[in-house]
Design a protein around this motif. Structure first.
Motif, PDB file in Angstrom:
ATOM      1  N   CYS A  95      36.209  53.022  95.641  1.00  0.00           N
ATOM      2  CA  CYS A  95      35.638  54.010  94.719  1.00  0.00           C
ATOM      3  C   CYS A  95      34.162  54.270  94.983  1.00  0.00           C
ATOM      4  N   GLN A  96      33.705  53.970  96.183  1.00  0.00           N
ATOM      5  CA  GLN A  96      32.273  54.055  96.468  1.00  0.00           C
ATOM      6  C   GLN A  96      31.726  55.479  96.398  1.00  0.00           C
ATOM      7  N   ASN A  97      32.593  56.461  96.509  1.00  0.00           N
ATOM      8  CA  ASN A  97      32.129  57.849  96.473  1.00  0.00           C
ATOM      9  C   ASN A  97      32.106  58.425  95.060  1.00  0.00           C
ATOM     10  N   TYR A  98      32.430  57.611  94.076  1.00  0.00           N
ATOM     11  CA  TYR A  98      32.458  58.070  92.683  1.00  0.00           C
ATOM     12  C   TYR A  98      31.333  57.410  91.900  1.00  0.00           C
ATOM     13  N   SER A  99      30.331  58.189  91.550  1.00  0.00           N
ATOM     14  CA  SER A  99      29.208  57.645  90.768  1.00  0.00           C
ATOM     15  C   SER A  99      29.615  57.355  89.326  1.00  0.00           C
ATOM     16  N   ASN A 100      30.747  57.871  88.900  1.00  0.00           N
ATOM     17  CA  ASN A 100      31.249  57.689  87.534  1.00  0.00           C
ATOM     18  C   ASN A 100      32.131  56.452  87.384  1.00  0.00           C
ATOM     19  N   VAL A 101      32.200  55.621  88.426  1.00  0.00           N
ATOM     20  CA  VAL A 101      33.030  54.418  88.405  1.00  0.00           C
ATOM     21  C   VAL A 101      32.162  53.202  88.700  1.00  0.00           C
ATOM     22  N   GLU A 102      32.311  52.161  87.876  1.00  0.00           N
ATOM     23  CA  GLU A 102      31.564  50.925  88.066  1.00  0.00           C
ATOM     24  C   GLU A 102      32.500  49.732  87.914  1.00  0.00           C
ATOM     25  N   PHE A 103      32.121  48.623  88.556  1.00  0.00           N
ATOM     26  CA  PHE A 103      32.918  47.405  88.472  1.00  0.00           C
ATOM     27  C   PHE A 103      32.009  46.214  88.173  1.00  0.00           C
ATOM     28  N   TYR A 104      32.535  45.307  87.345  1.00  0.00           N
ATOM     29  CA  TYR A 104      31.790  44.118  86.952  1.00  0.00           C
ATOM     30  C   TYR A 104      32.688  42.893  87.020  1.00  0.00           C
ATOM     31  N   GLN A 105      32.095  41.769  87.387  1.00  0.00           N
ATOM     32  CA  GLN A 105      32.824  40.508  87.336  1.00  0.00           C
ATOM     33  C   GLN A 105      32.646  39.899  85.953  1.00  0.00           C
ATOM     34  N   SER A 106      33.770  39.596  85.299  1.00  0.00           N
ATOM     35  CA  SER A 106      33.700  39.089  83.928  1.00  0.00           C
ATOM     36  C   SER A 106      35.012  38.442  83.525  1.00  0.00           C
ATOM     37  N   SER A 107      34.901  37.499  82.613  1.00  0.00           N
ATOM     38  CA  SER A 107      36.072  36.937  81.951  1.00  0.00           C
ATOM     39  C   SER A 107      36.511  37.869  80.835  1.00  0.00           C
ATOM     40  N   VAL A 108      37.818  37.940  80.599  1.00  0.00           N
ATOM     41  CA  VAL A 108      38.342  38.779  79.518  1.00  0.00           C
ATOM     42  C   VAL A 108      37.947  38.231  78.150  1.00  0.00           C
ATOM     43  N   SER A 109      37.583  36.967  78.082  1.00  0.00           N
ATOM     44  CA  SER A 109      37.246  36.360  76.796  1.00  0.00           C
ATOM     45  C   SER A 109      35.840  36.705  76.322  1.00  0.00           C
ATOM     46  N   CYS A 110      35.034  37.300  77.194  1.00  0.00           N
ATOM     47  CA  CYS A 110      33.659  37.650  76.810  1.00  0.00           C
ATOM     48  C   CYS A 110      33.202  38.824  77.676  1.00  0.00           C
ATOM     49  N   LEU A 111      33.632  40.002  77.309  1.00  0.00           N
ATOM     50  CA  LEU A 111      33.349  41.190  78.117  1.00  0.00           C
ATOM     51  C   LEU A 111      31.945  41.722  77.813  1.00  0.00           C
ATOM     52  N   PRO A 112      31.174  42.071  78.834  1.00  0.00           N
ATOM     53  CA  PRO A 112      29.744  42.357  78.674  1.00  0.00           C
ATOM     54  C   PRO A 112      29.422  43.804  78.302  1.00  0.00           C
ATOM     55  N   PHE A 113      30.024  44.282  77.213  1.00  0.00           N
ATOM     56  CA  PHE A 113      29.817  45.670  76.811  1.00  0.00           C
ATOM     57  C   PHE A 113      29.608  45.750  75.301  1.00  0.00           C
ATOM     58  N   ASP A 114      28.980  46.848  74.878  1.00  0.00           N
ATOM     59  CA  ASP A 114      28.727  47.057  73.458  1.00  0.00           C
ATOM     60  C   ASP A 114      30.003  47.395  72.712  1.00  0.00           C
ATOM     61  N   ASN A 115      29.984  47.174  71.418  1.00  0.00           N
ATOM     62  CA  ASN A 115      31.119  47.515  70.558  1.00  0.00           C
ATOM     63  C   ASN A 115      31.404  49.017  70.594  1.00  0.00           C
ATOM     64  N   ASN A 116      32.665  49.364  70.390  1.00  0.00           N
ATOM     65  CA  ASN A 116      33.084  50.768  70.222  1.00  0.00           C
ATOM     66  C   ASN A 116      32.584  51.659  71.357  1.00  0.00           C
ATOM     67  N   ASN A 117      32.888  51.249  72.577  1.00  0.00           N
ATOM     68  CA  ASN A 117      32.288  51.889  73.743  1.00  0.00           C
ATOM     69  C   ASN A 117      33.261  52.713  74.584  1.00  0.00           C
ATOM     70  N   PHE A 118      34.574  52.565  74.373  1.00  0.00           N
ATOM     71  CA  PHE A 118      35.557  53.192  75.254  1.00  0.00           C
ATOM     72  C   PHE A 118      36.652  53.892  74.451  1.00  0.00           C
ATOM     73  N   GLU A 119      37.076  55.061  74.956  1.00  0.00           N
ATOM     74  CA  GLU A 119      38.250  55.725  74.352  1.00  0.00           C
ATOM     75  C   GLU A 119      39.545  54.983  74.689  1.00  0.00           C
ATOM     76  N   TYR A 120      39.583  54.403  75.900  1.00  0.00           N
ATOM     77  CA  TYR A 120      40.778  53.691  76.342  1.00  0.00           C
ATOM     78  C   TYR A 120      40.389  52.329  76.904  1.00  0.00           C
ATOM     79  N   VAL A 121      41.071  51.306  76.450  1.00  0.00           N
ATOM     80  CA  VAL A 121      40.969  49.979  77.058  1.00  0.00           C
ATOM     81  C   VAL A 121      42.370  49.648  77.573  1.00  0.00           C
TER      82      VAL A 121
END
Length: 209
Positions: free
Chosen positions: A84-110
């Motif tokens: 997905c390197q050609n898509y500036s609208n896509v990002e990836f992060y390393q994280s455990s599902v038990s503590c996801l590094p994002f703010d509350n109420n941030n996504f339309e779809y999980v």
């Protein structure tokens, strides 16, 4: 969750993962893509995204879709980032599902596909997903279903030989997990392909308080 075992296993498998599981992902994630009613302007969190296979599928139809993928394996994520390197609208992060590094109420779809059977604490995982979804947003879970005899056998064998595998659930058991985290089921079904694979999918939303 035995996260160290999962991370180690999938770091080793990363370079052959797509080829090994091509048929499985082609069938299961194509079903999921048709199941999810994605809006082109949505923000999507792909939990346990692996090598970014589902993100790549979504981008074929929605190239401007804002997608964030998280996974515990750094080597799987390297491949996802390359795809997905050609898509500036896509990002990836390393994280455990038990503590996801994002703010509350941030996504339309999980969305969590083909990973729920790894989670040591499914309630904690669902609470994290619920925390991140916007009001009226959707949480979609696709996973193996122990209601199928072949999956029940797979579950028993994997518990003996695979340290990363935790538990394969029935449709009723996953429904109970969702109810206990106050997630309202919008729709759900079971489906199978080939003679082995039996899966279930749930679309849910957070109950209004």
């Amino acid at each position: 969750m035995n996260e160290q075992a999962i991370r180690s296993q999938y770091n080793k498998l990363a370079n052959i993962y797509d080829k090994r599981w091509h048929h499985y992902h082609s069938k299961s994630l194509s079903f999921l893509k048709n199941w999810v009613n994605i809006s082109a302007q949505s923000t999507v969190l792909d939990v346990a995204c692996g090598t970014g296979i589902f993100a790549e599928m979504l981008l074929q139809d929605y190239p401007n879709l804002e997608i964030i993928g998280v996974d515990i394996s750094s080597e799987m994520l390297k491949i996802a980032k390359q795809k997905c390197q050609n898509y500036s609208n896509v990002e990836f992060y390393q994280s455990s599902v038990s503590c996801l590094p994002f703010d509350n109420n941030n996504f339309e779809y999980v969305i969590c596909a083909n990973a729920f059977h790894y989670f040591d604490d499914p309630i904690t995982a669902l609470r994290e997903m619920k925390r991140l979804v916007k009001p009226n947003g959707q949480i979609i879970i696709l996973d193996w279903c122990r209601d199928y005899l072949t999956m029940k056998i797979c579950d028993l064998i994997l518990k003996l030989v695979d340290p990363s595998h935790k538990n394969c659930y029935s449709q009723a058991e996953l429904s109970q997990f969702l109810a206990s985290t106050e997630l309202q089921i919008i729709d759900n079904t079971k489906f199978s392909f080939s003679w082995v694979w039996g899966l279930m999918v749930f679309t849910t939303t957070a109950k209004l308080s």
